[in-house]
Structure formats: structure tokens, C-alpha cells
Design a protein around this motif. Structure first.
Motif, short mmCIF file in Angstrom:
data_model
loop_
_atom_site.label_atom_id
_atom_site.label_comp_id
_atom_site.label_asym_id
_atom_site.label_seq_id
_atom_site.Cartn_x
_atom_site.Cartn_y
_atom_site.Cartn_z
N UNK A 441 7.86 75.11 -54.42
CA UNK A 441 8.08 74.06 -54.39
C UNK A 441 9.09 73.95 -55.55
N UNK A 442 10.13 73.24 -54.92
CA UNK A 442 11.78 73.28 -55.12
C UNK A 442 11.97 72.28 -55.92
N UNK A 443 12.07 71.89 -56.70
CA UNK A 443 13.09 70.38 -57.87
C UNK A 443 13.62 69.53 -56.45
N UNK A 444 13.92 70.36 -55.88
CA UNK A 444 15.03 68.60 -54.89
C UNK A 444 13.79 68.52 -54.08
N UNK A 445 12.49 69.09 -54.08
CA UNK A 445 11.75 68.47 -53.01
C UNK A 445 10.95 67.17 -54.19
N UNK A 446 10.36 67.60 -54.90
CA UNK A 446 10.26 66.54 -55.85
C UNK A 446 11.40 65.12 -56.14
N UNK A 447 12.36 64.70 -55.70
CA UNK A 447 13.36 64.36 -56.34
C UNK A 447 13.22 63.46 -54.74
N UNK A 448 13.19 64.01 -54.20
CA UNK A 448 12.75 63.09 -52.16
C UNK A 448 11.40 62.16 -52.39
N UNK A 449 10.43 63.00 -53.07
CA UNK A 449 8.98 61.96 -53.10
C UNK A 449 9.03 61.35 -53.95
N UNK A 450 10.43 61.18 -55.48
CA UNK A 450 10.17 59.91 -56.34
C UNK A 450 11.17 58.42 -55.93
N UNK A 451 11.29 58.98 -54.35
CA UNK A 451 11.56 57.63 -53.90
C UNK A 451 10.78 57.03 -52.41
N UNK A 452 9.93 57.90 -52.82
CA UNK A 452 8.97 58.28 -51.14
C UNK A 452 9.41 58.71 -50.15
#
Length: 631
Positions: A441-452
């Protein structure tokens, strides 16, 4: 003289011979009579049951009596699915000398296409047991019935029987939630109980009709009839009446369902409304709908291909099968996750220059407002739907803590009690990506999930369910469609544990922020919150259909319609005593506050206000923003 005496009869000898012969003949007669009597005794007494059964089969037959299917009604007793009388054409192949010749004659008499004989032949095999009628054709008209009556002597084994047929009065509006019945196919026939479905030609295929098939169907009966040599019924000898299916009162409000369908106005989308206190689904609309009555007797190839090839996918149940990025509607849950995990405090602020950068990386993750919102705390971040704040929050939480908390609201799970075919959506995690894609899992993918966005997918039913749990301040009530079955109230099992926060005051903070979304000076849905007669909590969202490059800007005017963003809105009201929670999604409509929020406002008004206080469809609730707001 002596010779003459020798030729005289010996009377004694002749009497003796005659007597012996008579005794022998009598013995033979006695033996034959005894054998005959023994045979008669054997046939009449010993094998009485066997031969009486064979005899009865020649003149007596047992016919199944199909049960009447239970009715479907809305919560106010309005009919949603009924049974109408119709005439069916049936055949008993065992009573037909030449099946192909009879079917061909049948096609000629009724004036049907030649290939209909092949269809009839296939249908004649679809039955549970020998000597049971197979359904060839439904809904015969008067002219066809008359032709069959005139030619009845030419059609042994062919019958016209009266039967009740399923009918849906509000077909397009209710097509997805109720579903439909259809002919029993060969695969279903192999798995069905032959006794329960004796004489039954239809079975629930989708929706409530499928989910509650066992309840709606009832139990088959039978009757014993006497027939003549040609198989015609002469009289009824006895019967066991069928037990009708049970009526089901649904939680759906037909009036609200109809309003929701009309508000979507044929656009691709869905509206789901739930009563938070009970979990009763008040409306569950998928648009566009379809004519479910076409499927009852067998939809034509032309009509079915038309539905399949329709680019708007009318057969697709968006309410429970449509899986969309939930977009900014998840920000209230994100805020709760941050508070509960000690990652943020209510007053802690983040500066938003219009973008966010991961530590050590130069790539910019843009806020929807390109010039940024300046300094924002949790309350303002929800009200203005600031992306930068939630990028930062998602990064601090990490994907696994984020995913674990969202599962508590039902994301990534199927949590309804009786909604047939509901999808589970997708709540991604590092473990999920490793198992699914074989990657870290990449940190940038977490950001996308953070805004749905990103991998996160949810159905409208899930979004409405999560909002219902939020309205209940963490109390889980299972969403369901059946309110009463045969007069008995249905209480579904609790499928998830209640959400207990370490600080109950946080529920108040979220409610306050969601109320300011509707009524605050910076609220993204403030136009739809004008002149509210009740306290309303809402959150808009705009889901991207495709991914933009780092510095590329979204321009709807340059894109084809199906690449436009999806408009989303979730809400509940009144805040102090929630009576309704809902989710609205309109595909490719644009901003959620501009397009989905006005529909939500009208639904809430219709449910909460007296008739004379409801906003007109063309009134203030449908006015669009003076400036386009993507959130």
C-alpha cells in the motif's frame, strides 16, 4: 346261437365305465372351478389394492391445486403486487398421441409464428412429475380461447385453465425493490420441492419476490377427479384446498418512493431513505426502472435485448448493486475516526494553501477549491468540505486504522437483513491490496481514500445506512424491507455492534458541523438549507469518474456527459430526533451540493412537513447555486 350271445351288450360294464368317466369329468370340473375361484379370490382379495388403483387411474386422476401467491403492500396498506385472473394454455404430454403434430396444430389454430412450436415443445418438458400439466402460454385473449374451444376435439391433452397471474401496478417505480416473478426454468425445477410446487408455474426471480419466495408462495393442494376415456373431467371426487401465501407489508412508503423516482426524472441515479430508529427502508429507488410485468409471462427477445442494450442500464439496481466512490460524504466519519484515535482535536487547525504534499514528496494533492481555504479546524473543514485537512488526517491515521473504523459504520460489508442481491462495496486496506493485487500500500493511496476516492466503493444503501447510524449516535439498527408478515411484526437481528466513542460529546460536534453545511454562511449546501422548518444535518460529495493528472484541472465542458462527476448527498433530520436518513446519488450530474442536495431537501420536506408546508418541485429547493460548488 353262442356267437350271437357274445355280441350282446355288457350293461354292467358300460355303467361302470360311464360312472368312472362321469367322476373324472366331475373332478376336472371341480378342479377347474376351484382354480377359477382361487384366481378370482387372488385377484379380488389378495391383489385388490393393486387393481383398484389401476382401475382408478383409468377414470380417476389427482390434479394439483396451486396456491394463491401472497400480496405485497406498502407500510400504509397500498397495493404493490397483486394477482389478476388470466387464462393459461396447458398440455399433459402423456395424453397426447403425437406431440409434435398436436403442437403444430396448436400453432396453426392460434395463428402463431412457426418457431413457436419449438418453444411449446421445450415448455412441455418443464414440469415436476408425469401427468402434470405443463404451461405453454399465458394470458390468452377471448379470440384465442374461442378458437381452442371450437377445436377442442382435435386437441387431446390440451386445456385452457383459469389462474391468477402476478401484476405490478407501479411497475417502473417499484421494479427494483420488489423485483418480479417469472416462469420456473429447468435449473430451478431441478432444485424445487416437487410437492410444494406442484401445479405452480411461476417463482420469484429478484427483489422481495425472490427474498421472500417461501413465504409468498404458500402450499399446494390437490383434487381427485373422475374423467372419461378422453381425459375430460366428469366430476370432482374430493379435494385438499391449497394454503395461500402470506401477505407481506413492506417498510416502503409508496408515496415517498414515487416522489423520489419523479425527482430523479429518468436520470441515472438512486435515492435510499431509512428510518433511523427502526432500520425500516422508507424508499429505495434506482433510476431508470423497467416494466417488470414484461417478465412475468416471459419477456420477448426483442424487449429483453432492448433493455440489455440500453446505455442507461435500466435492469441494473443502482441502489444496492451500484458501487460508487462515496467522496466527501465520508468526511464526518473521518473526523470521528481522527478524534477516537487521538490523531486530531476539535480545535487543532491545518493551513490549506490549496493543496497537500506528503512529507518528503513534491507531488501536490489539490483541494477542490484551488486557492485553498486558509486555516481550517475540524468544524470548518467539514462545513466547507476541505480536502487538504482530510488528506492530512488520512495520512496521520494510516489506511488500516481508517479501514477498521469505517467497518464499524458498515462500509465494506453487507449489513441489511432482507435486501436480496445487495453488494458489500469495498473498504480497502493494506492487507486487501496485498491479497488482491500482490502489492504494498502506498501513502498516496491513503490520501485518496481519506476523501472517499481511490479504491473505496460504497452502495447508496450503505451510505444511507452509515448516515442512519450517525443519526443514532452509534446505535446500530439493521436496515430491512419487511415490516409485517401475515400480520406479525418483523424484528430483524442486530448484525453489528453499537459504536461507543470514548467521548460522547464528539457526536454533538459532528452534528453541529453537518447542520452548518446546510445553514452556515460557508456551508456547501446552504442554498438547499434555506428556510428550513426543522434542523437538518447533511453532507455533499462529488465523486470523480476518472483520475486527473497531477496538474490537470477538471473541465466538464470539455468532457462527454458520462465522464462528468457523480453528485452525492447524505442527510438526516431532525437532528434532535432523527426520523429519516437518506443518500442521493445522480450519475454524471456534477456537484453534489448543486444537484443532489435539492432532491434530498424535497424528500425530507415531504416526509417531515404537513402537505401544505412542502416545497414545490419548482421552488427554492431546486434552485442551483449562483456559483458552481463541486462539494
Amino acid at each position: 346261437m353262442r356267437k350271437r350271445r357274445e355280441t350282446l351288450k355288457d350293461t354292467e360294464q358300460e355303467v361302470r365305465v360311464f360312472r368312472n368317466r362321469s367322476l373324472l369329468a366331475a373332478l376336472v370340473v371341480v378342479l377347474m372351478t376351484g382354480g377359477l375361484v382361487a384366481r378370482l379370490v387372488y385377484l379380488q382379495v389378495v391383489q385388490h389394492d393393486i387393481y383398484i388403483t389401476r382401475s382408478d387411474k383409468n377414470r380417476v386422476r389427482v390434479e394439483p391445486l396451486p396456491p394463491t401467491r401472497g400480496l405485497l403492500l406498502d407500510r400504509n396498506g397500498m397495493l404493490l403486487a397483486e394477482n389478476r385472473p388470466t387464462y393459461n394454455l396447458t398440455i399433459v404430454p402423456e395424453r397426447v398421441d403425437d406431440l409434435e403434430e398436436t403442437l403444430g396444430l396448436l400453432v396453426d389454430i392460434l395463428g402463431l409464428p412457426e418457431d413457436q412450436a419449438r418453444v411449446f415443445k421445450e415448455r412441455s418438458r418443464q414440469r415436476q412429475r408425469p401427468f402434470q400439466p405443463a404451461l405453454l402460454m399465458s394470458e390468452l385473449n377471448e379470440k384465442q380461447i374461442a378458437k381452442l374451444a371450437i377445436n377442442r376435439y382435435r386437441l387431446p391433452g390440451i386445456e385452457v385453465e383459469a389462474q391468477l397471474l402476478r401484476y405490478y401496478p407501479d411497475t417502473d417505480i417499484m421494479s427494483h425493490v420488489i423485483g418480479y416473478v417469472g416462469r420456473i426454468n429447468a435449473e430451478e425445477l431441478a432444485s424445487l420441492d416437487k410437492g410444494d410446487y406442484a401445479g405452480t408455474h411461476f417463482i420469484g426471480k429478484t427483489g422481495v419476490e425472490k427474498e421472500y419466495e417461501a413465504v409468498l408462495h404458500g402450499e399446494a393442494g390437490l383434487r381427485k377427479v373422475e374423467t372419461n376415456a378422453r381425459g375430460r373431467v366428469l366430476r370432482e371426487l374430493g379435494r385438499t384446498d391449497p394454503e395461500p401465501g402470506k401477505d407481506i407489508v413492506l417498510t416502503i412508503d409508496k408515496r415517498l418512493q414515487k416522489l423520489a423516482y419523479q425527482l430523479l426524472d429518468g436520470r441515472r441515479g438512486s435515492i435510499v431513505a431509512i428510518e433511523p430508529a427502526t432500520g425500516e427502508i422508507l424508499a429505495m429507488v434506482s433510476s431508470p426502472g423497467f416494466d417488470s410485468n414484461l417478465f412475468v409471462t416471459g419477456i420477448s427477445y426483442k424487449d429483453y435485448r432492448g433493455l440489455q442494450n440500453d446505455p442507461d442500464l435500466p435492469l441494473y439496481n443502482r441502489a444496492i448493486r451500484g458501487q460508487y466512490p462515496p467522496a466527501s460524504t465520508v468526511k464526518p466519519y473521518m473526523a470521528l475516526a481522527g478524534l477516537e484515535n487521538g490523531v486530531i482535536t476539535p480545535k487543532e487547525t491545518v493551513y490549506d494553501p490549496g493543496y497537500y504534499k506528503l512529507p518528503g514528496f513534491e507531488r501536490r494533492y489539490h483541494n477542490w477549491l484551488r486557492w485553498g481555504h486558509g486555516r481550517v479546524d475540524m468544524h470548518r473543514a467539514i462545513v466547507v468540505s476541505n480536502d487538504t485537512y482530510f488528506y492530512n488526517l488520512a495520512h496521520d491515521l494510516g489506511i488500516d486504522r481508517l479501514a477498521e473504523f469505517m467497518h464499524r459504520f458498515g462500509f465494506g460489508e453487507e449489513t441489511s437483513a432482507d435486501v436480496y442481491g445487495a453488494a458489500s462495496g469495498l473498504m480497502p486496506s493494506s492487507e486487501w491490496k496485498r491479497e488482491r493485487h500482490g502489492q504494498v500500500w502506498f501513502p498516496g493511496e491513503t490520501l485518496s481514500v481519506g476523501i472517499g476516492q481511490g479504491y473505496w466503493l460504497a452502495t447508496p444503501l450503505q451510505m444511507a445506512t452509515a448516515m442512519s447510524v450517525l443519526a443514532n449516535r452509534g446505535e446500530w439498527v439493521t436496515p430491512h424491507l419487511a415490516k409485517r408478515v401475515d400480520g406479525e411484526t418483523i424484528t430483524p437481528p442486530k448484525l453489528k455492534e453499537d459504536i461507543e466513542l470514548s467521548n460522547e460529546r464528539w457526536w454533538n460536534l459532528i452534528d453541529s458541523a453537518l447542520e452548518d453545511v446546510m445553514t452556515g454562511s460557508e456551508g456547501t449546501a446552504r442554498r438547499s438549507g434555506q428556510d428550513l422548518a426543522y434542523r437538518m444535518a447533511g453532507k455533499s460529495g462529488t465523486a470523480q469518474v476518472f483520475t486527473l493528472s497531477n496538474d490537470e484541472r477538471y473541465n466538464a465542458a470539455e468532457l462527454e456527459e458520462r465522464l462528468h462527476d457523480h453528485a452525492l448527498f447524505t442527510a438526516f433530520a431532525p437532528i434532535e430526533n432523527p426520523q429519516i436518513a437518506l443518500a442521493v446519488i445522480i450519475e454524471n450530474a456534477g456537484g453534489g451540493s448543486s444537484h443532489a442536495a435539492p432532491l434530498a431537501r424535497q424528500i425530507l420536506d415531504a416526509w417531515l412537513l404537513p402537505d401544505d408546508e412542502r416545497l414545490d418541485e419548482a421552488g427554492a429547493a431546486t434552485e442551483e447555486h449562483e456559483i458552481h460548488e463541486t462539494e
